[in-house]
Design a protein around this motif. Structure first.
Motif, short mmCIF file in Angstrom:
data_model
loop_
_atom_site.label_atom_id
_atom_site.label_comp_id
_atom_site.label_asym_id
_atom_site.label_seq_id
_atom_site.Cartn_x
_atom_site.Cartn_y
_atom_site.Cartn_z
N PRO A 95 -9.80 34.63 -49.87
CA PRO A 95 -11.07 35.04 -50.50
C PRO A 95 -11.40 34.32 -51.79
CG PRO A 95 -9.37 36.72 -50.79
CD PRO A 95 -8.81 35.71 -49.83
N ASP A 96 -10.40 33.79 -52.48
CA ASP A 96 -10.65 33.15 -53.78
C ASP A 96 -10.60 31.63 -53.72
OD1 ASP A 96 -10.84 35.68 -55.03
OD2 ASP A 96 -8.65 35.80 -55.16
N ALA A 97 -10.41 31.07 -52.55
CA ALA A 97 -10.27 29.61 -52.44
C ALA A 97 -11.63 28.92 -52.51
CB ALA A 97 -9.57 29.25 -51.13
N SER A 124 -5.85 29.93 -34.71
CA SER A 124 -6.20 31.17 -35.40
C SER A 124 -6.24 30.92 -36.91
CB SER A 124 -5.17 32.26 -35.09
OG SER A 124 -3.87 31.84 -35.45
N TYR A 125 -7.08 31.67 -37.60
CA TYR A 125 -7.33 31.41 -39.02
C TYR A 125 -6.25 31.98 -39.94
CZ TYR A 125 -11.92 29.45 -38.08
OH TYR A 125 -12.95 28.64 -37.66
N ASP A 126 -5.34 32.79 -39.40
CA ASP A 126 -4.29 33.31 -40.28
C ASP A 126 -3.39 32.21 -40.81
OD1 ASP A 126 -3.20 32.74 -37.84
OD2 ASP A 126 -2.09 34.61 -37.63
N VAL A 127 -3.39 31.03 -40.16
CA VAL A 127 -2.58 29.92 -40.64
C VAL A 127 -3.10 29.40 -41.98
CG1 VAL A 127 -3.92 28.04 -39.57
CG2 VAL A 127 -1.47 27.79 -39.85
N THR A 128 -4.35 29.73 -42.32
CA THR A 128 -4.95 29.26 -43.58
C THR A 128 -4.76 30.24 -44.72
OG1 THR A 128 -7.12 30.27 -43.17
CG2 THR A 128 -6.70 28.10 -42.20
N ALA A 129 -4.02 31.31 -44.51
CA ALA A 129 -3.89 32.37 -45.53
C ALA A 129 -3.38 31.82 -46.86
CB ALA A 129 -2.96 33.46 -45.02
N ASP A 130 -3.96 32.34 -47.95
CA ASP A 130 -3.55 32.01 -49.32
C ASP A 130 -3.73 30.53 -49.64
OD1 ASP A 130 -2.77 34.69 -49.73
OD2 ASP A 130 -0.83 34.29 -48.79
N SER A 131 -4.80 29.95 -49.17
CA SER A 131 -5.08 28.55 -49.47
C SER A 131 -5.60 28.40 -50.89
CB SER A 131 -6.11 27.99 -48.49
OG SER A 131 -5.62 27.97 -47.18
N ASP A 132 -5.29 27.25 -51.50
CA ASP A 132 -5.85 26.91 -52.81
C ASP A 132 -7.14 26.11 -52.67
OD1 ASP A 132 -3.70 27.95 -54.59
OD2 ASP A 132 -2.49 26.53 -53.46
N VAL A 163 -0.29 17.63 -51.85
CA VAL A 163 -0.19 19.01 -51.39
C VAL A 163 1.27 19.42 -51.21
CG1 VAL A 163 -2.43 19.06 -50.25
CG2 VAL A 163 -0.44 18.26 -48.99
N GLY A 164 1.50 20.73 -51.36
CA GLY A 164 2.81 21.28 -51.05
C GLY A 164 2.81 21.91 -49.68
N ALA A 165 1.59 22.25 -49.19
CA ALA A 165 1.46 22.83 -47.85
C ALA A 165 0.12 22.42 -47.28
CB ALA A 165 1.57 24.35 -47.90
N LEU A 166 0.12 22.16 -45.98
CA LEU A 166 -1.09 21.72 -45.29
C LEU A 166 -1.25 22.57 -44.04
CD1 LEU A 166 -3.34 19.54 -45.35
CD2 LEU A 166 -1.87 18.13 -43.92
N ALA A 167 -2.42 23.21 -43.90
CA ALA A 167 -2.71 24.04 -42.73
C ALA A 167 -3.88 23.43 -41.96
CB ALA A 167 -3.05 25.46 -43.15
N LEU A 168 -3.69 23.23 -40.66
CA LEU A 168 -4.71 22.65 -39.80
C LEU A 168 -5.20 23.71 -38.83
CD1 LEU A 168 -2.90 19.29 -38.96
CD2 LEU A 168 -4.40 19.78 -40.90
N PRO A 174 5.59 26.43 -51.40
CA PRO A 174 4.72 25.35 -51.86
C PRO A 174 3.83 25.80 -53.01
CG PRO A 174 3.94 26.24 -49.78
CD PRO A 174 5.29 26.86 -50.02
N LYS A 175 3.55 24.86 -53.93
CA LYS A 175 2.76 25.19 -55.11
C LYS A 175 1.26 25.10 -54.82
CE LYS A 175 6.23 23.73 -58.49
NZ LYS A 175 6.54 22.84 -59.62
N ASN A 176 0.84 24.21 -53.96
CA ASN A 176 -0.58 24.09 -53.66
C ASN A 176 -0.78 23.90 -52.16
OD1 ASN A 176 0.72 21.61 -54.05
ND2 ASN A 176 -1.20 20.54 -54.32
N LYS A 177 -1.69 24.69 -51.61
CA LYS A 177 -1.93 24.67 -50.17
C LYS A 177 -3.39 24.31 -49.89
CE LYS A 177 -1.79 27.63 -46.04
NZ LYS A 177 -1.39 28.93 -45.49
#
Length: 229
Positions: free
Chosen positions: A206-208, A159-167, A122-127, A96-99
């Motif tokens: 960290p950069d989101a 768990s918060y690892d599902v949110t990794a590399d979020s935009d 969105v290209g990816a959605l994390a809940l 996905p291009k944007n999460k």
């Protein structure tokens, strides 16, 4: 998948080039004239239709993968299967291009999730939510409905690892107002929740940028900014 001009099919009057895969076929002149005539009879523009056909593309998820014969010296090795001229091959991994991640999936969080999906934003959605059993059910509903939208990857977990590399991370977590309370009465309870959430979010993204929706939003934004320092 967006449509892009295919340089190998630039002229609809041309025969199929020899360097194309056998599954790809250019349109012949008779077919083009037939399509144009049908479109014009229904009020279409001949110039526009011909231009669209001139830049017609073959829609596929990836270029055909050539068949590679496995070494014959190894007995019992799995053989490649081929049907006709198109080999059976798995598509490349979906990236996905944007999460966007949503922390806290109550009524507000789920409303945001539905809005993002409806807008194809969105290209990816994390809940992420502490009520994991309910969260998994909500995610299943979203996945079923997303069949009518563009391809979206939907993940859900406590768990918060599902949110990794979020935009983008949207935080709606917090307690609701009780009868007779003002929005400022929520500060003591929700500030502690925000202070616990922010380090976990920044650990995986960290950069989101963070969007604070938890009430009172202005105060919680200040709390989040300090927790992120």
């Amino acid at each position: 998948m967006t449509s892009r001009p295919n340089p190998d099919i630039a002229n609809p009057n041309a025969a199929t080039p020899s360097n194309l895969h056998p599954s790809v076929h250019a349109l012949d002149a008779a077919t083009v004239d037939e399509i144009v005539a049908a479109a014009v009879s229904r009020g279409g523009s001949e110039a526009l239709v011909r231009d669209q056909l001139l830049h017609a593309t073959v829609r596929r998820s990836h270029n055909p993968v050539p068949v590679v014969a496995p070494p014959s010296s190894r007995s019992g090795q799995r053989q490649f299967i081929q049907r006709g001229s198109v080999p059976i091959a798995s598509a490349p991994a979906f990236r996905p291009k944007n999460k966007v991640s949503i922390i806290g999936c109550g009524q507000v969080g789920l409303a945001i999730a539905y809005s993002l999906l409806n807008r194809n934003a969105v290209g990816a959605l994390a809940l992420c939510d502490i009520a994991e059993e309910k969260l998994i059910g909500e995610a299943m509903d979203l996945r079923q409905g997303s069949a009518f939208y563009s391809r979206v990857k939907i993940d859900a977990a406590s768990s918060y690892d599902v949110t990794a590399d979020s935009d983008l991370v949207i935080i709606t977590a917090g307690t609701a107002r009780r009868p007779g309370e003002t929005r400022l009465d929520l500060v003591a309870r929700n500030s502690g929740i925000i202070q616990r959430i922010i380090p976990k979010v920044l650990r995986y993204s960290p950069d989101a940028p963070l969007c604070i929706v938890s009430n009172p939003a202005d105060v919680m934004t200040a709390v989040a900014a300090r927790a992120a320092e």
